[in-house]
Design a protein around this motif. Structure first.
Motif, PDB file in Angstrom:
ATOM      1  N   LEU A 132      -7.913  19.460   7.417  1.00  0.00           N
ATOM      2  CA  LEU A 132      -6.480  19.379   7.120  1.00  0.00           C
ATOM      3  C   LEU A 132      -6.207  18.397   5.987  1.00  0.00           C
ATOM      4  CD1 LEU A 132      -5.136  19.260  10.811  1.00  0.00           C
ATOM      5  CD2 LEU A 132      -5.184  21.243   9.273  1.00  0.00           C
ATOM      6  N   SER A 133      -7.130  18.286   5.057  1.00  0.00           N
ATOM      7  CA  SER A 133      -7.003  17.265   4.018  1.00  0.00           C
ATOM      8  C   SER A 133      -5.858  17.540   3.048  1.00  0.00           C
ATOM      9  CB  SER A 133      -8.317  17.129   3.239  1.00  0.00           C
ATOM     10  OG  SER A 133      -8.704  18.379   2.710  1.00  0.00           O
ATOM     11  N   GLU A 134      -5.291  18.790   3.079  1.00  0.00           N
ATOM     12  CA  GLU A 134      -4.168  19.077   2.172  1.00  0.00           C
ATOM     13  C   GLU A 134      -2.954  18.218   2.461  1.00  0.00           C
ATOM     14  OE1 GLU A 134      -3.756  22.475   5.320  1.00  0.00           O
ATOM     15  OE2 GLU A 134      -5.331  21.187   4.487  1.00  0.00           O
ATOM     16  N   PHE A 135      -2.888  17.618   3.641  1.00  0.00           N
ATOM     17  CA  PHE A 135      -1.733  16.792   3.995  1.00  0.00           C
ATOM     18  C   PHE A 135      -1.893  15.325   3.582  1.00  0.00           C
ATOM     19  CE2 PHE A 135      -1.396  20.060   7.528  1.00  0.00           C
ATOM     20  CZ  PHE A 135      -0.406  20.772   6.879  1.00  0.00           C
ATOM     21  N   ILE A 136      -3.061  14.968   3.055  1.00  0.00           N
ATOM     22  CA  ILE A 136      -3.320  13.556   2.794  1.00  0.00           C
ATOM     23  C   ILE A 136      -2.702  13.099   1.481  1.00  0.00           C
ATOM     24  CG2 ILE A 136      -5.095  11.796   2.481  1.00  0.00           C
ATOM     25  CD1 ILE A 136      -6.965  13.639   4.119  1.00  0.00           C
ATOM     26  N   THR A 137      -2.929  13.831   0.405  1.00  0.00           N
ATOM     27  CA  THR A 137      -2.532  13.356  -0.919  1.00  0.00           C
ATOM     28  C   THR A 137      -1.493  14.272  -1.561  1.00  0.00           C
ATOM     29  OG1 THR A 137      -4.411  14.541  -1.899  1.00  0.00           O
ATOM     30  CG2 THR A 137      -4.735  12.219  -1.325  1.00  0.00           C
ATOM     31  N   LYS A 154       0.817  -1.216   0.000  1.00  0.00           N
ATOM     32  CA  LYS A 154       0.000   0.000   0.000  1.00  0.00           C
ATOM     33  C   LYS A 154       0.855   1.274   0.000  1.00  0.00           C
ATOM     34  CE  LYS A 154      -3.670  -2.474   2.417  1.00  0.00           C
ATOM     35  NZ  LYS A 154      -4.578  -2.517   3.590  1.00  0.00           N
ATOM     36  N   PRO A 155       1.663   1.449  -1.046  1.00  0.00           N
ATOM     37  CA  PRO A 155       2.599   2.573  -1.041  1.00  0.00           C
ATOM     38  C   PRO A 155       1.962   3.898  -1.416  1.00  0.00           C
ATOM     39  CG  PRO A 155       2.796   1.375  -3.090  1.00  0.00           C
ATOM     40  CD  PRO A 155       1.809   0.606  -2.248  1.00  0.00           C
ATOM     41  N   VAL A 156       2.637   4.962  -1.051  1.00  0.00           N
ATOM     42  CA  VAL A 156       2.445   6.287  -1.622  1.00  0.00           C
ATOM     43  C   VAL A 156       3.739   6.609  -2.368  1.00  0.00           C
ATOM     44  CG1 VAL A 156       2.267   8.762  -1.089  1.00  0.00           C
ATOM     45  CG2 VAL A 156       0.798   7.103   0.103  1.00  0.00           C
ATOM     46  N   ASN A 206      -1.630   3.766   1.279  1.00  0.00           N
ATOM     47  CA  ASN A 206      -2.544   4.197   0.217  1.00  0.00           C
ATOM     48  C   ASN A 206      -3.188   5.554   0.508  1.00  0.00           C
ATOM     49  OD1 ASN A 206      -2.126   2.004  -1.456  1.00  0.00           O
ATOM     50  ND2 ASN A 206      -3.934   0.881  -0.786  1.00  0.00           N
ATOM     51  N   ASN A 207      -2.429   6.457   1.098  1.00  0.00           N
ATOM     52  CA  ASN A 207      -2.918   7.798   1.433  1.00  0.00           C
ATOM     53  C   ASN A 207      -4.043   7.779   2.467  1.00  0.00           C
ATOM     54  OD1 ASN A 207      -1.436   9.931   0.098  1.00  0.00           O
ATOM     55  ND2 ASN A 207      -2.153   9.069  -1.840  1.00  0.00           N
ATOM     56  N   GLU A 208      -4.128   6.695   3.244  1.00  0.00           N
ATOM     57  CA  GLU A 208      -5.161   6.612   4.272  1.00  0.00           C
ATOM     58  C   GLU A 208      -4.627   7.003   5.645  1.00  0.00           C
ATOM     59  OE1 GLU A 208      -6.814   2.683   4.126  1.00  0.00           O
ATOM     60  OE2 GLU A 208      -7.072   2.781   1.941  1.00  0.00           O
ATOM     61  N   VAL A 209      -3.310   7.142   5.764  1.00  0.00           N
ATOM     62  CA  VAL A 209      -2.673   7.478   7.039  1.00  0.00           C
ATOM     63  C   VAL A 209      -1.591   8.516   6.786  1.00  0.00           C
ATOM     64  CG1 VAL A 209      -1.196   6.597   8.915  1.00  0.00           C
ATOM     65  CG2 VAL A 209      -3.112   5.222   8.082  1.00  0.00           C
ATOM     66  N   VAL A 210      -1.503   9.513   7.669  1.00  0.00           N
ATOM     67  CA  VAL A 210      -0.391  10.462   7.637  1.00  0.00           C
ATOM     68  C   VAL A 210       0.468  10.220   8.869  1.00  0.00           C
ATOM     69  CG1 VAL A 210       0.224  12.897   7.889  1.00  0.00           C
ATOM     70  CG2 VAL A 210      -1.480  12.208   6.202  1.00  0.00           C
ATOM     71  N   SER A 211       1.771  10.197   8.648  1.00  0.00           N
ATOM     72  CA  SER A 211       2.738   9.891   9.703  1.00  0.00           C
ATOM     73  C   SER A 211       3.593  11.113   9.981  1.00  0.00           C
ATOM     74  CB  SER A 211       3.619   8.724   9.228  1.00  0.00           C
ATOM     75  OG  SER A 211       4.757   8.570  10.030  1.00  0.00           O
ATOM     76  N   CYS A 212       3.933  11.333  11.241  1.00  0.00           N
ATOM     77  CA  CYS A 212       4.780  12.458  11.630  1.00  0.00           C
ATOM     78  C   CYS A 212       5.954  11.983  12.475  1.00  0.00           C
ATOM     79  CB  CYS A 212       3.995  13.474  12.455  1.00  0.00           C
ATOM     80  SG  CYS A 212       2.628  14.243  11.596  1.00  0.00           S
TER      81      CYS A 212
END
Length: 410
Positions: free
Chosen positions: A204-209, A71-73, A231-237
């Protein structure tokens, strides 16, 4: 040259984390029988994202790993934000990255990668013999000359080749006589994740895709690194801050923290990221250390790999890629083209190919901890001759390096 001596070895891989699984997969594809010994009931991969540049991803593809299943980005750019406002200061497009380096620059979730690797090494389908996995086998003694191991559960095992992928606190490393020289970094790191649906709810959806690695700070200790995975379903920090903030009394990789603790660490940060922090999940604190280069990586039938061989700070996003390179070189030196049947000779070749390059990346990662301009990918147009470059890292011809080292023996 080597084919006459190429016969299946019984290989033991100590540790079924990401590096150990890559070693197992590479050596399986090279035709060997591999058993993984994992200290826990499961390998315990947790949290956050894992960026894999082409020097790593080309080998995952060579080993027939199902990249889509991870499930890459696909990362397309690096974005630098102003700390307080979040305004974009600089944006660096990776351009025709795949055309230039052969494969994409991927971002994965660590757990996705671990699950797919674990399945792949054990499945009957595909080239090589299915690997065995022995859980609850914590190694406590290794005899490098005899190729024997003793486990905490009282069991013993032997192998023609032992690859120690038992992490930054490697027990095997000490068993072959290496005493690490370690100093605490002036930095700690929080890591956390947040789901795409939650980000949409927060506006904050600008950080998803965004298909980028986004940075706040980085010139000094404080730095935030944000990227999407799964697959753009998780954002990591990844969130770096001064170690003194915690009084230097916490140690580890998996120490829990609250959203408010995370937010309070960065009082002047971009309000959007603070809002993200207050709604984040799986928040963990990670104490960072700087390891001096070890005098050697191999002894007898034992070779170190990944964090057991070259622990590095995460600021070049190369820790996993360097473990993949380790695994790939093992597949080459123990492969049909080069392996003569002499295990110790092949391990010495492995160390000669890998040690200088991994140490260079290790040193560059420490430099990038407090200077974002040291990070590969950021180009100032006036690079110092000793700066690690994206071309040097991502364009690396590993098989040619192996052949050059072996030819130099003649």
């Amino acid at each position: 040259m080597g084919s006459a001596g190429h016969k299946p070895l019984d290989v033991a891989v100590i540790g079924a984390g990401l590096g150990g699984l890559c070693a197992a997969l590479s050596l399986r594809r090279a035709g060997h029988n591999v058993t993984l010994y994992e200290r826990y009931d499961f390998a315990g991969e947790v949290g956050a994202s894992l960026s894999v540049a082409s020097n790593g991803s080309r080998w995952l593809l060579n080993w027939d790993l199902d990249i889509d299943a991870v499930k890459p980005v696909v990362l397309k750019k690096l974005v630098m934000h102003e700390w307080e406002s979040g305004n974009i200061i600089n944006e660096y497009s990776l351009g025709d990255y795949k055309a230039k380096f052969g494969t994409e620059y991927y971002n994965f979730h660590r757990i996705d990668m671990h699950n797919v690797l674990l399945q792949t090494v054990q499945q009957k389908e595909g080239k090589g013999f299915a690997c065995r996995l022995e859980k609850n086998h914590k190694v406590i003694e290794v005899d490098a000359q005899a190729g024997t191991m003793v486990f905490e559960n009282g069991k013993t095992a032997s192998a023609d080749l032992i690859i120690a992928a038992d992490g930054i606190r490697s027990i095997t490393r000490r068993q072959i006589g290496i005493e690490p020289k370690v100093e605490g970094s002036t930095s700690c790191c929080y890591r956390c994740i947040i789901g795409a649906e939650k980000l949409k709810q927060l506006g904050l959806s600008e950080f998803i895709t965004n298909n980028g690695i986004e940075f706040w700070g980085g010139f000094g200790i404080n730095k935030i690194v944000l990227s999407a995975c799964h697959n753009n379903e998780v954002v990591s920090c990844y969130c770096f801050y001064p170690a003194v903030f915690n009084g230097l009394d916490k140690d580890g990789w998996n120490i829990g923290a609250t959203p408010q603790e995370l937010c309070d660490t960065f009082p002047d940060l971009d309000p959007r990221i603070k809002k993200l922090f207050l709604n984040a999940e799986d928040i963990k604190m990670w104490r960072l250390y700087i390891h001096e280069e070890y005098p050697c990586w191999v002894k007898g039938k034992v070779g170190l790999l990944g964090d057991a061989a070259h622990p590095m700070l995460p600021d070049q996003s190369q820790g996993f890629c360097q473990a993949i390179e380790d695994a790939a070189v093992l597949g080459e030196v123990f492969g049909e083209e080069h392996f003569t049947g002499d295990v110790e000779q092949a391990l010495k070749r492995y160390e000669k190919v890998r040690k200088e390059r991994a140490t260079r990346v290790q040193v560059a990662s420490a430099k990038a901890r407090t200077d974002l301009s040291e990070r590969i990918g950021w180009s100032t147009g006036n690079e110092r001759p000793d700066k690690l470059t994206i071309e040097e890292v991502c364009g690396y011809d590993l098989p040619a390096h192996v052949r050059k080292v072996i030819q130099g023996e003649v």
